[in-house]
Scaffold this motif. Structure first.
Motif, mmCIF file in Angstrom:
data_model
loop_
_atom_site.group_PDB
_atom_site.id
_atom_site.type_symbol
_atom_site.label_atom_id
_atom_site.label_comp_id
_atom_site.label_asym_id
_atom_site.label_seq_id
_atom_site.Cartn_x
_atom_site.Cartn_y
_atom_site.Cartn_z
ATOM 1 N N HIS A 27 0.842 -0.913 0.401
ATOM 2 C CA HIS A 27 -0.098 0.255 0.140
ATOM 3 C C HIS A 27 0.478 0.986 0.232
ATOM 4 O O HIS A 27 0.287 2.328 -0.494
ATOM 5 N N ASP A 28 2.137 0.977 0.543
ATOM 6 C CA ASP A 28 2.947 2.099 0.367
ATOM 7 C C ASP A 28 4.259 1.750 0.340
ATOM 8 O O ASP A 28 5.461 1.973 1.328
ATOM 9 N N PRO A 29 4.607 1.740 -0.952
ATOM 10 C CA PRO A 29 6.500 1.141 -1.226
ATOM 11 C C PRO A 29 7.092 2.031 -0.808
ATOM 12 O O PRO A 29 8.444 1.529 -1.560
ATOM 13 N N THR A 30 6.774 3.130 -0.623
ATOM 14 C CA THR A 30 7.653 4.255 -0.036
ATOM 15 C C THR A 30 8.573 4.246 1.791
ATOM 16 O O THR A 30 8.687 5.110 2.220
ATOM 17 N N ASP A 31 7.609 3.281 2.023
ATOM 18 C CA ASP A 31 7.857 3.210 3.548
ATOM 19 C C ASP A 31 9.035 2.706 4.018
ATOM 20 O O ASP A 31 9.327 1.245 3.879
ATOM 21 N N SER A 32 9.717 3.589 4.224
ATOM 22 C CA SER A 32 10.911 2.701 4.650
ATOM 23 C C SER A 32 11.326 2.102 5.956
ATOM 24 O O SER A 32 12.104 1.140 6.090
ATOM 25 N N VAL A 33 10.669 2.778 6.661
ATOM 26 C CA VAL A 33 10.476 1.698 7.872
ATOM 27 C C VAL A 33 9.870 0.733 7.839
ATOM 28 O O VAL A 33 10.840 -1.289 7.985
ATOM 29 N N ALA A 34 9.125 -0.025 7.081
ATOM 30 C CA ALA A 34 8.350 -1.146 6.613
ATOM 31 C C ALA A 34 9.485 -2.099 5.514
ATOM 32 O O ALA A 34 9.799 -3.656 6.103
ATOM 33 N N ILE A 35 9.744 -1.229 4.647
ATOM 34 C CA ILE A 35 11.104 -2.119 3.897
ATOM 35 C C ILE A 35 12.206 -2.314 4.684
ATOM 36 O O ILE A 35 12.308 -3.569 4.359
ATOM 37 N N LYS A 36 12.817 -2.200 6.026
ATOM 38 C CA LYS A 36 13.388 -2.365 6.508
ATOM 39 C C LYS A 36 13.256 -3.400 7.789
ATOM 40 O O LYS A 36 13.895 -4.318 7.411
ATOM 41 N N GLY A 37 12.108 -2.808 8.193
ATOM 42 C CA GLY A 37 11.639 -4.301 8.968
ATOM 43 C C GLY A 37 11.389 -5.154 8.177
ATOM 44 O O GLY A 37 11.297 -5.911 8.938
ATOM 45 N N GLU A 38 11.135 -5.093 6.937
ATOM 46 C CA GLU A 38 10.705 -6.595 6.427
ATOM 47 C C GLU A 38 11.968 -7.244 6.258
ATOM 48 O O GLU A 38 12.120 -8.886 6.551
ATOM 49 N N LYS A 39 13.322 -6.461 5.779
ATOM 50 C CA LYS A 39 14.458 -7.936 5.803
ATOM 51 C C LYS A 39 14.856 -8.082 6.947
ATOM 52 O O LYS A 39 15.083 -9.211 7.876
ATOM 53 N N ASP A 40 14.764 -6.777 8.115
ATOM 54 C CA ASP A 40 14.988 -7.395 9.556
ATOM 55 C C ASP A 40 14.245 -8.973 10.112
ATOM 56 O O ASP A 40 14.775 -9.360 10.981
ATOM 57 N N SER A 41 12.463 -8.844 9.818
ATOM 58 C CA SER A 41 11.954 -9.659 10.822
ATOM 59 C C SER A 41 12.139 -10.598 9.485
ATOM 60 O O SER A 41 12.320 -11.693 10.982
ATOM 61 N N THR A 42 12.980 -10.513 8.104
ATOM 62 C CA THR A 42 12.886 -12.443 8.107
ATOM 63 C C THR A 42 14.359 -12.695 8.476
ATOM 64 O O THR A 42 14.608 -13.720 8.327
ATOM 65 N N ALA A 43 15.659 -11.744 8.269
ATOM 66 C CA ALA A 43 16.297 -12.226 9.160
ATOM 67 C C ALA A 43 15.964 -12.965 10.103
ATOM 68 O O ALA A 43 16.804 -13.952 11.063
ATOM 69 N N ARG A 44 15.649 -12.089 10.748
ATOM 70 C CA ARG A 44 15.242 -12.302 12.511
ATOM 71 C C ARG A 44 14.489 -14.084 12.469
ATOM 72 O O ARG A 44 14.407 -15.042 13.648
ATOM 73 N N ALA A 45 13.545 -14.113 11.660
ATOM 74 C CA ALA A 45 12.515 -15.514 11.632
ATOM 75 C C ALA A 45 13.443 -16.748 11.583
ATOM 76 O O ALA A 45 13.423 -18.001 11.525
ATOM 77 N N LYS A 67 16.856 -21.617 15.065
ATOM 78 C CA LYS A 67 17.085 -22.167 16.839
ATOM 79 C C LYS A 67 18.154 -21.291 17.883
ATOM 80 O O LYS A 67 18.770 -21.678 18.471
ATOM 81 N N TRP A 68 18.288 -20.269 16.950
ATOM 82 C CA TRP A 68 19.172 -19.076 16.802
ATOM 83 C C TRP A 68 18.752 -18.343 17.965
ATOM 84 O O TRP A 68 17.902 -17.786 18.571
ATOM 85 N N GLY A 69 19.188 -17.617 19.288
ATOM 86 C CA GLY A 69 18.944 -16.536 19.612
ATOM 87 C C GLY A 69 19.146 -16.810 21.356
ATOM 88 O O GLY A 69 19.823 -16.499 21.679
ATOM 89 N N GLU A 70 18.677 -18.138 21.784
ATOM 90 C CA GLU A 70 19.167 -17.842 23.226
ATOM 91 C C GLU A 70 20.930 -18.265 23.860
ATOM 92 O O GLU A 70 20.921 -17.775 24.805
ATOM 93 N N ASN A 71 21.071 -19.037 23.056
ATOM 94 C CA ASN A 71 22.474 -19.876 22.856
ATOM 95 C C ASN A 71 23.078 -19.205 21.985
ATOM 96 O O ASN A 71 24.804 -19.845 21.437
ATOM 97 N N THR A 72 23.159 -17.482 21.346
ATOM 98 C CA THR A 72 23.925 -17.178 20.246
ATOM 99 C C THR A 72 23.804 -16.128 20.672
ATOM 100 O O THR A 72 22.881 -15.060 21.014
ATOM 101 N N ASP A 73 24.788 -15.080 20.768
ATOM 102 C CA ASP A 73 25.237 -12.942 20.836
ATOM 103 C C ASP A 73 24.354 -12.970 19.309
ATOM 104 O O ASP A 73 25.196 -13.275 18.247
ATOM 105 N N MET A 74 22.946 -12.005 19.319
ATOM 106 C CA MET A 74 22.705 -11.658 18.300
ATOM 107 C C MET A 74 23.513 -10.494 17.699
ATOM 108 O O MET A 74 23.873 -10.727 16.422
ATOM 109 N N LYS A 75 24.301 -9.953 18.697
ATOM 110 C CA LYS A 75 25.432 -9.079 18.363
ATOM 111 C C LYS A 75 26.343 -9.830 17.245
ATOM 112 O O LYS A 75 26.322 -9.482 15.628
#
Length: 465
Positions: free
Chosen positions: A174-192, A198-206
């Motif tokens: 609905h808003d292809p120019t929404d930079s927050v959503a664009i970056k959020g989609e990439k970050d969320s996909t990576a996090r997923a 099963k990364w997370g609790e036993n891995t240093d996310m940084k």
């Protein structure tokens, strides 16, 4: 009290729920709604019952209603005002649930009321129910990107990154120019992906992120949304920093964002414009400033419409409203022209100009802009939809159908966009006196969404019923 399943229902409530399901099977959604309202009143934590209730309400009322442009807090559907219900939620969220449901009965997809329902469920710590409240808005009004951002933030805060990524993808549609959503989609996909492995609790996310800044940004987005009081406190802190250094781009950008979340559109516009100046031409900030300007104008228009409704016999108010409408149309064309001229190769800006010209009734002027906007695959479907409507407005019905057929080629899943295209195509076929083709379009929608607009009535009447 907590969320419960069907197995945990009291026998008397379970009996009502069974009767409601039987009513659904007999295509009697109105009766099912009455039964289900009693079910969720007696078992407020029964999410499955509330989900079925919403489906039946949509079927009974004809689906999502077009927003009237009224302000948050005005009367909705002739019932209680959302501000009154919000106040009730703060006092006793559990007791407020029946009040909220009474509002949703006639308008189940109402964004403002569903947001109040979300707040009630958050207060009760009913996670799945809270998500369902905003998912209802996503289904009926996906253009409400502010609430979609809230839903994505909520999913991230509760470790549901894939859900967040899906919401961000809808926002981008609905808003292809929404930079927050664009970056959020990439970050969320990576996090997923990390969660899946099963990364997370036993891995240093940084260590898993490419740099510390990206990690910190992702963490910031994953926090639960701030309350209004917290936002105001943050605004005041940032204002102090801004007073110390008015050229600090990071502070100016965040201050603009906070004003945006507070819905202080004029202040948000001013700070986004200043951030744009400091950034040496960051197009995303210019786009944000323009969006805030539009919001401020919409608010002014909504206030005039409210005054006109309250004073229907006042010719002065009527004249002011009509004058503002005409001015707003002219401003929209001028603003869209300016933005396009600043970046003539941007298809999104071409689309916005085409839409502004369409709204102004300049259909011949809109067509070439929309034709150039088709270059962006992310917005192609809605461009073709508007082109179809533009040709329809010019009386070129066959060309309108052709545009909609092209849009359908890329629409696989039966989402809201595809339903809208099919519905518009059906209307065009009706005007062309091709009833068979029109009903075929309506049937496609009917098969998956009985409650969409008036397709049920159109399809069933075609059988002589």
């Amino acid at each position: 009290m907590s969320e419960i399943t069907v197995e945990q229902l009291d026998p008397s409530v379970k009996s009502l729920y069974d009767k409601a399901q039987a009513a659904v099977q007999k295509s009697n959604p109105g009766y099912a709604v009455k039964l289900l309202l009693s079910v969720v009143k007696d078992a407020p934590g029964f999410l499955e019952g509330r989900q079925l209730l919403r489906k039946c309400e949509a079927a009974a009322t004809g689906g999502a209603k077009k927003k009237s442009g009224g302000l948050f807090g005005m009367k909705t559907g002739g019932g209680l005002g959302t501000m009154k219900i919000s106040s009730a939620v703060k006092k006793d969220p559990l007791a407020a649930l029946p009040l909220i449901e009474s509002e949703l009965e006639s308008d189940p997809y109402n964004p403002e009321v569903n947001e109040v329902l979300y707040n009630a469920f958050v207060s009760l710590d009913w996670i799945d129910s809270a998500a369902f409240a905003l998912e209802t808005v996503r289904r009926g009004h996906p253009e409400q990107t502010k609430l979609m951002h809230k839903l994505a933030d909520f999913y991230l805060a509760h470790g549901r990154s894939m859900n967040a990524a899906e919401v961000y993808r809808d926002i981008i549609k609905h808003d292809p120019t929404d930079s927050v959503a664009i970056k959020g989609e990439k970050d969320s996909t990576a996090r997923a992906s990390m969660e899946k492995q099963k990364w997370g609790e036993n891995t240093d996310m940084k260590d898993l992120m490419r740099n510390k800044g990206e990690f910190e940004e992702m963490e910031k987005k994953s926090r639960t949304g701030l309350t209004r009081e917290q936002l105001e406190e943050r605004r005041d802190d940032l204002a102090t920093k801004y007073a110390e250094d008015q050229n600090n781009l990071a502070v100016v950008k965040e201050l603009a964002s906070v004003y945006e979340r507070l819905e202080s559109w004029t202040e948000a516009r001013d700070f986004y414009e200043w951030a744009f100046s400091l950034s040496n031409g960051d197009v995303a900030l210019r786009t944000k400033a323009d969006a805030m300007s539009d919001k401020a104008k919409e608010l002014e228009m909504a206030e005039l419409e409210r005054r006109a409704q309250e004073n229907p016999d006042d010719p002065e108010v009527k004249a002011m409203l009509e004058e503002r409408r005409q001015t707003r149309i002219q401003e929209a064309v001028a603003d869209a022209t300016r933005r396009m001229e600043q970046n003539p190769t941007d298809p999104v800006l071409r689309y916005e100009l085409g839409k502004a010209l369409y709204d102004a009734g300049d259909y011949s002027g809109a067509i070439p802009q929309l034709q150039q906007a088709k270059r962006n695959p992310h917005i192609q479907s809605k461009v073709l939809l508007l082109l179809g409507r533009t040709f329809k407005a010019k009386g070129m019905l066959d060309m309108g159908v052709k545009q909609l057929e092209s849009a359908l080629e890329d629409l696989i899943s039966m989402d809201n966009v595809k339903k809208e295209v099919l519905y518009e195509k059906g209307l065009l076929h009706e005007e062309m006196d091709d009833k068979e083709a029109a009903i075929a379009c309506f049937k496609e929608i009917y098969e998956v969404d009985y409650g969409y607009r008036d397709v049920a009535q159109r399809v069933e009447s075609s059988y002589g019923g």
